[in-house]
Design a protein around this motif. Structure first.
Motif, PDB file in Angstrom:
ATOM      1  N   UNK A   1       0.851  -1.190   0.000  1.00 49.11           N
ATOM      2  CA  UNK A   1       0.000   0.000   0.000  1.00 49.11           C
ATOM      3  C   UNK A   1       0.887   1.241   0.000  1.00 49.11           C
ATOM      4  N   UNK A   2       0.623   2.147  -0.941  1.00 50.32           N
ATOM      5  CA  UNK A   2       1.348   3.419  -1.011  1.00 50.32           C
ATOM      6  C   UNK A   2       0.463   4.532  -0.459  1.00 50.32           C
ATOM      7  N   UNK A   3       1.088   5.478   0.226  1.00 50.46           N
ATOM      8  CA  UNK A   3       0.344   6.634   0.718  1.00 50.46           C
ATOM      9  C   UNK A   3       1.202   7.871   0.518  1.00 50.46           C
ATOM     10  N   UNK A   4       0.563   8.954   0.114  1.00 47.37           N
ATOM     11  CA  UNK A   4       1.279  10.185  -0.208  1.00 47.37           C
ATOM     12  C   UNK A   4       0.594  11.360   0.471  1.00 47.37           C
ATOM     13  N   UNK A   5       1.396  12.280   1.010  1.00 42.88           N
ATOM     14  CA  UNK A   5       0.849  13.459   1.679  1.00 42.88           C
ATOM     15  C   UNK A   5       0.957  14.669   0.754  1.00 42.88           C
ATOM     16  N   UNK A   6      -0.204  15.264   0.426  1.00 47.02           N
ATOM     17  CA  UNK A   6      -0.242  16.417  -0.464  1.00 47.02           C
ATOM     18  C   UNK A   6      -0.494  17.735   0.267  1.00 47.02           C
TER      19      UNK A   6
END
Length: 422
Positions: free
Chosen positions: A352-357
């Motif tokens: 699972x990938x997660x990115x903070x924008x």
């Protein structure tokens, strides 16, 4: 009402003044093969007026003077290394108009119904097979608002760099003569390692692509709820945590529960951390290239589903604490000795990938009519499980977790678990 878009003008927005020519080398991180792609986003603005497209186009041309490499094209050296040809050909710019108001499409709050192809630039020209590094379409709506559809070459900028450039365009649109942050190229921040080049060009065949199709779901989280969870963590662990750590822990844990993997299945969480300050000396303010490193956390599905939210946040914090050491190893080329590429985690349903924008700067871009009410990332792949932590559309306050992380059979259990109070 069906949205209809008419494109009225297509052209190359060239730098407004003469700019340097020649070839620029990219950094070793810029040249990682996985970044040889375009990132696409929609930026929704409530106000603008009929002149918005012309104002933004003029500002784009002026911003391309200090950011002249972005007006160039990718090329490969005789050794096959990615470079920038500073040819000054410009960015691709499309003017368009829609037949409805933004309110009638709810400011594109429902990602699943967005006609992306209508809002992103088309008829993109190529030079020796290479597209412009920046492509922009400004679509005017009958209410006076507009949508900027942006396509950005990831090999040139990471999210922080792209937002820095767009904020410079906004400053030019508002009448500033120079960007408040001067751009810095500085792509030689660490020497190229032959072992890095060897690792990223592995002759191994890629694994077969999975057959599942990931479904979209937005999870909206109030600031009050985030504050409550942070307080719970502080009371239990005696230390603080970030909103991102709370959201990442909840997302990973509840998704794993929803999928219901077999016991002892190895699951991974991956996110990319800004490393500008980890270099010695730190990269200068104004650097707009790629400088990040993947934080990869591995555990068993059994542990993750039984762990408390506090346990998972601690695991994430522990992994983050190792970032300076692991990034230093990467810079020195040491990671290649164990045969693993940190930028190539397994692209499977268990990763699972997660990115903070929220902290990139996209929400502060102002072309003269105020910041966007909504910034919408466009799914890059239907087979890479991902979540993007952003902000709720204005005037609401809170976090929106935009996910493409589960297939149809797991969608409702995932939404139920994510929306049930912990």
């Amino acid at each position: 009402m069906t949205l209809s878009v008419i494109r009225s003008n297509r052209s190359l927005a060239r730098p407004a003044e003469h700019t340097p020519s020649g070839i620029l080398d990219l950094s070793a991180i810029d040249r990682i093969p996985v970044l040889r792609c375009n990132a696409r986003t929609l930026h929704v603005f409530r106000h603008g007026g009929l002149e918005a497209a012309q104002v933004i186009r003029g500002a784009l041309s002026r911003a391309l003077v200090p950011y002249y490499p972005l007006a160039g094209r990718l090329k490969e050296s005789n050794q096959g290394e990615l470079q920038i040809d500073c040819c000054g050909e410009g960015a691709w710019f499309v003017e368009a108009s829609a037949n409805c108001t933004l309110d009638s499409v709810d400011y594109f709050n429902d990602v699943s119904s967005i006609p992306y192809d209508e809002l992103l630039s088309d008829s993109v020209p190529k030079t020796d097979g290479m597209e412009p590094l920046v492509q922009m379409q400004v679509t005017q709506f009958t209410c006076g608002g507009f949508v900027v559809g942006l396509t950005f070459c990831h090999a040139i900028c990471d999210g922080l760099g792209a937002a820095q450039f767009l904020n410079a365009v906004g400053e030019m649109a508002r009448g500033l003569e120079h960007p408040s942050i001067a751009p810095v190229w500085h792509r030689d921040f660490f020497p190229l390692q032959s072992q890095l080049e060897d690792s990223t060009q592995s002759p191994n065949f890629p694994p077969p692509l999975p057959s599942y199709q990931l479904k979209h779901a937005n999870i909206d989280i109030s600031t009050d709820h985030i504050s409550q969870l942070k307080q719970q963590f502080h009371e239990s662990a005696g230390q603080t945590c970030s909103a991102f750590e709370i959201v990442a822990a909840t997302f990973w844990r509840q998704r794993t529960r929803a999928v219901n993997f077999e016991n002892k299945t190895e699951v991974k969480l991956v996110f990319f951390a800004n490393c500008r300050q980890l270099l010695d000396p730190p990269l200068p303010k104004g650097f707009y290239g790629n400088c990040f490193f993947p934080v990869t956390i591995t555990t068993s599905s059994e542990w993750l589903t039984q762990a408390t939210m506090v346990d998972v946040v601690k695991l994430i914090q522990e992994a983050k604490s190792k970032l300076p050491f692991e990034f230093s190893e990467y810079i020195n080329g040491d990671y290649a000795r164990n045969g693993e590429d940190p930028f190539a985690p397994p692209l499977t349903y268990t990763t699972l990938f997660i990115s903070e924008w929220g902290r990139l700067g996209f929400n502060q871009i102002d072309y003269g009519w105020g910041p966007p009410v909504h910034v919408v990332p466009i799914q890059g792949s239907s087979i890479i499980p991902v979540g993007i932590v952003g902000s709720l559309p204005l005037p609401n306050v809170g976090i929106r977790l935009m996910t493409w992380s589960v297939e149809e059979a797991h969608l409702q259990p995932f939404i139920h678990l994510m929306t049930t109070p912990i």
